[in-house]
Design a protein around this motif. Sequence first.
Motif, PDB file in Angstrom:
ATOM      1  N   ARG A   1       0.829  -1.212   0.000  1.00  0.00           N
ATOM      2  CA  ARG A   1       0.000   0.000   0.000  1.00  0.00           C
ATOM      3  C   ARG A   1       0.858   1.256   0.000  1.00  0.00           C
ATOM      4  O   ARG A   1       0.560   2.222  -0.702  1.00  0.00           O
ATOM      5  CB  ARG A   1      -0.908   0.023   1.229  1.00  0.00           C
ATOM      6  CG  ARG A   1      -2.136  -0.808   1.108  1.00  0.00           C
ATOM      7  CD  ARG A   1      -3.003  -0.628   2.357  1.00  0.00           C
ATOM      8  NE  ARG A   1      -4.198  -1.411   2.268  1.00  0.00           N
ATOM      9  CZ  ARG A   1      -5.339  -0.969   1.746  1.00  0.00           C
ATOM     10  NH1 ARG A   1      -5.417   0.244   1.280  1.00  0.00           N
ATOM     11  NH2 ARG A   1      -6.387  -1.751   1.703  1.00  0.00           N
TER      12      ARG A   1
ATOM     13  N   ARG B   1       0.950   4.126  -2.817  1.00  0.00           N
ATOM     14  CA  ARG B   1       0.658   5.512  -2.482  1.00  0.00           C
ATOM     15  C   ARG B   1       1.783   6.436  -2.932  1.00  0.00           C
ATOM     16  O   ARG B   1       1.543   7.532  -3.423  1.00  0.00           O
ATOM     17  CB  ARG B   1       0.433   5.636  -0.976  1.00  0.00           C
ATOM     18  CG  ARG B   1      -0.012   6.989  -0.528  1.00  0.00           C
ATOM     19  CD  ARG B   1      -1.365   7.312  -1.123  1.00  0.00           C
ATOM     20  NE  ARG B   1      -1.768   8.644  -0.705  1.00  0.00           N
ATOM     21  CZ  ARG B   1      -3.013   8.998  -0.509  1.00  0.00           C
ATOM     22  NH1 ARG B   1      -3.987   8.146  -0.709  1.00  0.00           N
ATOM     23  NH2 ARG B   1      -3.302  10.215  -0.146  1.00  0.00           N
TER      24      ARG B   1
ATOM     25  N   ARG C   1      -3.688   3.635  -5.568  1.00  0.00           N
ATOM     26  CA  ARG C   1      -4.361   2.982  -4.453  1.00  0.00           C
ATOM     27  C   ARG C   1      -4.788   1.595  -4.921  1.00  0.00           C
ATOM     28  O   ARG C   1      -4.929   1.360  -6.124  1.00  0.00           O
ATOM     29  CB  ARG C   1      -5.568   3.796  -3.992  1.00  0.00           C
ATOM     30  CG  ARG C   1      -6.623   3.976  -5.062  1.00  0.00           C
ATOM     31  CD  ARG C   1      -7.729   4.923  -4.603  1.00  0.00           C
ATOM     32  NE  ARG C   1      -8.573   5.295  -5.721  1.00  0.00           N
ATOM     33  CZ  ARG C   1      -9.713   4.701  -6.030  1.00  0.00           C
ATOM     34  NH1 ARG C   1     -10.165   3.697  -5.309  1.00  0.00           N
ATOM     35  NH2 ARG C   1     -10.411   5.101  -7.072  1.00  0.00           N
TER      36      ARG C   1
ATOM     37  N   VAL D   1      -4.976   7.741  -7.066  1.00  0.00           N
ATOM     38  CA  VAL D   1      -5.485   8.274  -5.814  1.00  0.00           C
ATOM     39  C   VAL D   1      -6.495   9.375  -6.135  1.00  0.00           C
ATOM     40  O   VAL D   1      -6.288  10.166  -7.055  1.00  0.00           O
ATOM     41  CB  VAL D   1      -4.327   8.847  -4.971  1.00  0.00           C
ATOM     42  CG1 VAL D   1      -4.837   9.547  -3.732  1.00  0.00           C
ATOM     43  CG2 VAL D   1      -3.370   7.745  -4.589  1.00  0.00           C
TER      44      VAL D   1
END
Length: 114
Positions: A21, A25, A30, A63
């Motif tokens: 993750r 990021r 995501r 994102v």
Amino acid sequence: MAGPGIPVYPWRLAPDGLATRRQLRAAGLRPGGQDVVAQLERPRYRREPLTAYLYRVDLAKPVRPMTPRKWDALALAMLARRTCPQCSTDAGYVIPASLGMCVPCAYPEEQRAA
């Protein structure tokens, strides 16, 4: 999250195309609802190993951008973390949870001596 039968890789030996993750990021991505496809395990002395779940980079989504209302909510939340409940002033730093108030309110006798 991770079910039985998913591959487990040693720390730093995951194949290309998989990311944690945090790595997603950092790349502006995501997981986007996809399931965990593998996991990394880092051994530790006399404790259970650290585990990091891996996701496919090609299925990751961008994102979502911050809206002005989200920025405003974040600013208010940060202001609340800096505001002393004792003297109601902005301390200029996040109030330590261990004290529950700003340092001058927590140690008033040391402030008078200085």
